[in-house]
Design an enzyme around this catalytic site. Structure first.
Site, PDB file in Angstrom:
ATOM      1  N   GLY A 180       0.805  -1.220   0.000  1.00 51.42           N
ATOM      2  CA  GLY A 180       0.000   0.000   0.000  1.00 51.42           C
ATOM      3  C   GLY A 180       0.840   1.272   0.000  1.00 51.42           C
ATOM      4  N   GLY A 235       5.385   3.908  -8.857  1.00 47.32           N
ATOM      5  CA  GLY A 235       5.956   2.573  -9.049  1.00 47.32           C
ATOM      6  C   GLY A 235       4.868   1.513  -8.976  1.00 47.32           C
ATOM      7  N   HIS A 236       4.039   1.604  -7.931  1.00 44.93           N
ATOM      8  CA  HIS A 236       2.908   0.665  -7.802  1.00 44.93           C
ATOM      9  C   HIS A 236       1.966   0.787  -8.999  1.00 44.93           C
ATOM     10  CE1 HIS A 236       3.727   1.337  -3.316  1.00 44.93           C
ATOM     11  NE2 HIS A 236       3.937   0.049  -3.483  1.00 44.93           N
ATOM     12  N   GLY A 268       8.250  -5.444  -8.952  1.00 50.43           N
ATOM     13  CA  GLY A 268       9.146  -4.395  -9.425  1.00 50.43           C
ATOM     14  C   GLY A 268      10.611  -4.792  -9.306  1.00 50.43           C
ATOM     15  N   ASP A 270      12.959  -3.866  -6.078  1.00 50.80           N
ATOM     16  CA  ASP A 270      13.290  -4.825  -5.012  1.00 50.80           C
ATOM     17  C   ASP A 270      13.854  -6.066  -5.694  1.00 50.80           C
ATOM     18  OD1 ASP A 270      12.037  -3.430  -2.551  1.00 50.80           O
ATOM     19  OD2 ASP A 270      10.515  -3.284  -4.098  1.00 50.80           O
ATOM     20  N   GLN A 274      14.132  -9.472  -3.890  1.00 44.15           N
ATOM     21  CA  GLN A 274      12.772 -10.000  -3.683  1.00 44.15           C
ATOM     22  C   GLN A 274      12.242 -10.650  -4.961  1.00 44.15           C
ATOM     23  OE1 GLN A 274       9.489  -7.898  -1.498  1.00 44.15           O
ATOM     24  NE2 GLN A 274       8.926  -7.248  -3.535  1.00 44.15           N
ATOM     25  N   MET A 280      11.238   5.465  -6.612  1.00 44.13           N
ATOM     26  CA  MET A 280      10.040   5.691  -5.793  1.00 44.13           C
ATOM     27  C   MET A 280       9.909   4.577  -4.757  1.00 44.13           C
ATOM     28  SD  MET A 280       7.230   7.348  -8.186  1.00 44.13           S
ATOM     29  CE  MET A 280       7.640   8.806  -9.157  1.00 44.13           C
ATOM     30  N   SER A 281       9.484   4.974  -3.562  1.00 47.77           N
ATOM     31  CA  SER A 281       9.315   4.029  -2.463  1.00 47.77           C
ATOM     32  C   SER A 281       8.357   4.644  -1.453  1.00 47.77           C
ATOM     33  CB  SER A 281      10.666   3.767  -1.793  1.00 47.77           C
ATOM     34  OG  SER A 281      10.482   3.163  -0.522  1.00 47.77           O
TER      35      SER A 281
END
Ligand code: AMP
Length: 259
Positions: A9, A14-15, A124, A127, A130, A161-162
Site C-alpha cells: 500500500g 511505481g505501484h 518491481g 526490489d 525480492q 520511488m518508495s
C-alpha cells in the site's frame, strides 16, 4: 486471465506502473497488506504508512478490478506454523542485514498466490532480490504462475520511488539522490571500460561517503540470477545498494551492461 499485483500500500507511481502493466490481463487484482513477518524487531512495521482510502481511489483510477486488503488474521490464522524459506539466494544483500525478512516475503507471497490464484503476478525490479526470491520460490514449488518483472520508476532526480521516501525530511530527500547518482556513475564507468568490481565498488562507496546524511550499509556487484558476488561486469551484473539516509533505509539497484 487474472493478474495480481502484491503491495504493502501507500501507492506511488511505481505501484501504479505495475497495475497498468497488469491490465494486459483481463482482470487485475491488487493486494494491500503490510506484512508483519517481513519486518524485523525495531523496524518500521508500526509506522509504515497505511492509506487504504487513498489507495482505493488511485487503484480505481488506473482500472484495477479488485482491491484485496486482508487482515493479519486472514493471512496468518491463529496457530499457523508453516513458513516458506528460499535458501541461498536470501543469504546475501538485504538478507544478510534483515534476518527473516525474505522468509516473511516468500511466505506471504505464497499465501497471496494461493488465495488469489492469478495467472500472472507483477513485481518491481526496484526490489531486485525480492524478485529473484519470488521467481525461485514459484519455480521450486511448481506454482503455475508467470512472474512478470517491471522496471523501476524514478523521481525526476533519479530517486527510486518508495513508500519509505515519505519518511525523509526535505534535506534528506535531497540527499537521497545519492543512491541513483552512485548507480549511474558506475554505469558510466562500465561504458568507459571499467569492469572490475573493486574499482566500481570503491567509487560507489566514495560517492555515498561524500554525502553527509548518507551511510552505506552495503554495495555489491552480483550475478543477476544467482545474486552471488562477481569480480567483474561481464557481460551483465547488478549493482545493489542499501543506504541509510538519516534513519531511513533505502535500497536501489541497476543492471550494469558492458558495451
Ligand atoms: P511494496 O508496496 O513496497 O511492497 O511494493 C510492491 C511492489 O511494487 C513490489 O513488487 C515492488 O518491487 C514494486 N515497486 C516498489 N517501488 C517501485 C518502483 N519505484 N518502481 C517499480 N516497482 C516498484
Amino acid at each position: 486471465m487474472v493478474g495480481l499485483v502484491p503491495t504493502m500500500g501507500a501507492f506511488h507511481e511505481g505501484h501504479l506502473s505495475l497495475m497498468r502493466r497488469a491490465r494486459e490481463c483481463g482482470c487485475v487484482v491488487v493486494s494491500v497488506f503490510v506484512n508483519p513477518t517481513q519486518f524485523g524487531a525495531g523496524e518500521d512495521y508500526q509506522r509504515y504508512p497505511r492509506e487504504l482510502d487513498r489507495d482505493a481511489a488511485l487503484a480505481r483510477k488506473v482500472g484495477v478490478d479488485v482491491l484485496f486488503a486482508p487482515s493479519v488474521e486472514d493471512i496468518y490464522p491463529a496457530g499457523g506454523s508453516t513458513f516458506v524459506e528460499v535458501t541461498g539466494l536470501t543469504e546475501g544483500l538485504c538478507g544478510a542485514h534483515r534476518p527473516g525478512h525474505f522468509r516473511g516475503v516468500a511466505t506471504v507471497v505464497a499465501k497471496l498466490l494461493n488465495i488469489v490464484a492469478p495467472d500472472r503476478a507483477y513485481f518491481g525490479e526496484k526490489d531486485y532480490q525480492q524478485l529473484q526470491v519470488v521467481r525461485r520460490m514459484v519455480r521450486d514449488l511448481r506454482i503455475p504462475i508467470e512472474i512478470v518483472a517491471c522496471p523501476t520508476v524514478r523521481e525526476p532526480d533519479g530517486l527510486a520511488m518508495s513508500s519509505r521516501n515519505a519518511y525523509l525530511s526535505p534535506e534528506e530527500r535531497r540527499a537521497a539522490a545519492v543512491l541513483s547518482c552512485a548507480l549511474t556513475t558506475a554505469q558510466a564507468m562500465v561504458r568507459a571500460g571499467t569492469m572490475g568490481a573493486d574499482d566500481l565498488l570503491t567509487r560507489t562507496a566514495e560517492i555515498i561517503a561524500a554525502e553527509p546524511l548518507a551511510r552505506l550499509q552495503y554495495a555489491e556487484l552480483v550475478h543477476p540470477e544467482t545474486l552471488t558476488p562477481v569480480e567483474s561486469v561481464g557481460p551483465e551484473a547488478v549493482l545493489a545498494l542499501a543506504v541509510f539516509i538519516g534513519e531511513t533505509r533505502l535500497i536501489d539497484n541497476l543492471r550494469l551492461t558492458a558495451g
